[in-house]
Design an enzyme around this catalytic site. Structure first.
Site, PDB file in Angstrom:
ATOM      1  CG  HIS A 122      -1.981  -0.820   1.378  1.00  0.00           C
ATOM      2  ND1 HIS A 122      -1.898  -2.164   1.602  1.00  0.00           N
ATOM      3  CD2 HIS A 122      -3.308  -0.529   1.315  1.00  0.00           C
ATOM      4  CE1 HIS A 122      -3.123  -2.665   1.671  1.00  0.00           C
ATOM      5  NE2 HIS A 122      -3.994  -1.715   1.489  1.00  0.00           N
ATOM      6  CD  GLU A 276      10.702  21.998  -0.892  1.00  0.00           C
ATOM      7  OE1 GLU A 276      11.535  22.315  -1.776  1.00  0.00           O
ATOM      8  OE2 GLU A 276       9.481  21.886  -1.109  1.00  0.00           O
TER       9      GLU A 276
HETATM   10 MN    MN Z   1       2.591  -1.730   3.599  1.00  0.00          MN
HETATM   11 MN    MN Z   2       9.193  22.113  -3.305  1.00  0.00          MN
END
Ligand code: MN
Ligand code: MN
Length: 285
Positions: A122, A276
């Site tokens: 998932h 970031e």
């Molecule tokens: Mn998983």
């Molecule tokens: Mn960015």
């Protein structure tokens, strides 16, 4: 009097019909119906234009993703997680093809990974969507899966998923984007570049970008230079089962460079530049 009223209703109905039509015509195809999950941005500017099958926007109530038709996996999946998504719904385990893909596109089946040595991993986890059976079931669509090395999926990746829910238990809401890049992983049967007769691409790396805010409203405007952002980049290989996910932490900039995407693009550039560039050093459990 009655006639006058009927005329008024007729007039209003016509006005409504005309204004609805107008809105339909002017709404660009790329617009999402409910963009909660893309509050922080659309990392690859994915759209519902079927002429661009490598970056196709697929919207669910539970998450939004960019699908890659020719790889048979999502490029990324984005979802908001707060306590409203968490409840008592049981794990549905109803892995299945996603019949909302455009007509004629190859649909990966619930059985397509069988015998490959890779987990049906998932991207938006089952346990992040437990408020209702329908919400949980939506995570089992194969458009939300990547072929994931069992040690990655069941090891540090799973523990990071748990940690995101711990953050929610601690009074936070989180915005998560996750996906994979590169080609060639190592599952329990050894190395592979594709599975399912070449129809499904095996990525080399799995990554995640997690933005953490204390519960509140107006979320984009609450992101500051001090907002916690966790980014990880881990190999899609066996042998990492007992690794701490914290050892895979990198900057968001590093994942932007590796993938070509722009994360947190709705956050002012000056703030993106700060958050970031950092590598998270916070708690890992
Ligand atoms: Mn998983
Ligand atoms: Mn960015």
């Amino acid at each position: 009097m009655i006639l006058k009223k009927q005329f008024f209703i007729l007039f209003m109905s016509l006005t409504l019909a005309v204004s609805c039509k107008k809105e339909e015509e002017t709404t660009p195809v790329s617009n999402v119906k409910d963009n909660t999950h893309l509050t922080m941005g659309n990392p690859s500017n994915a759209t519902t234009n079927t002429a661009i099958p490598a970056n196709y926007l697929l919207e669910k109530k539970q998450y939004i993703l960019s699908y890659n038709r020719d790889k048979g996996i999502p490029n990324w999946v984005s979802w908001h997680l707060n306590n409203s998504w968490l409840g008592n719904a049981e794990r549905q385990d109803d892995f299945r093809d996603d019949d909302t893909l455009p007509a004629g596109w190859y649909q990966v089946l619930g059985s397509s990974y069988v015998g490959s040595g890779f987990d049906r991993g998932h991207v938006c986890p089952s346990a992040d969507r437990t408020a209702s059976i329908a919400d949980n079931s939506a995570t089992f669509l194969m458009t939300n899966m990547i072929p994931q090395a069992p040690d990655n999926n069941q090891g540090p990746w799973a523990r990071l998923e748990d940690y995101c829910r711990t953050l929610v238990d601690q009074g936070n809401e989180v915005y998560i984007v996750a996906g994979a890049y590169g080609q060639g992983g190592t599952g329990s049967n050894g190395a592979a570049r594709t599975i399912n007769n070449g129809k499904i691409f095996v990525p080399a790396r799995t990554w995640k970008v997690i933005l953490v805010l204390t519960n509140g409203n107006g979320d984009v405007n609450r992101v500051t230079n001090n907002t916690r952002v966790i980014a990880i980049d881990m190999p899609n290989q066996q042998g990492v089962r007992s690794s701490n996910w914290g050892t895979f932490r990198v900057s968001v900039d590093a994942i932007e460079q590796a993938t070509g995407y722009d994360f947190l693009s709705n956050v002012p550039t000056a703030i993106q530049n700060v958050i970031e560039a950092k590598v998270d050093t916070g708690a890992t459990q």
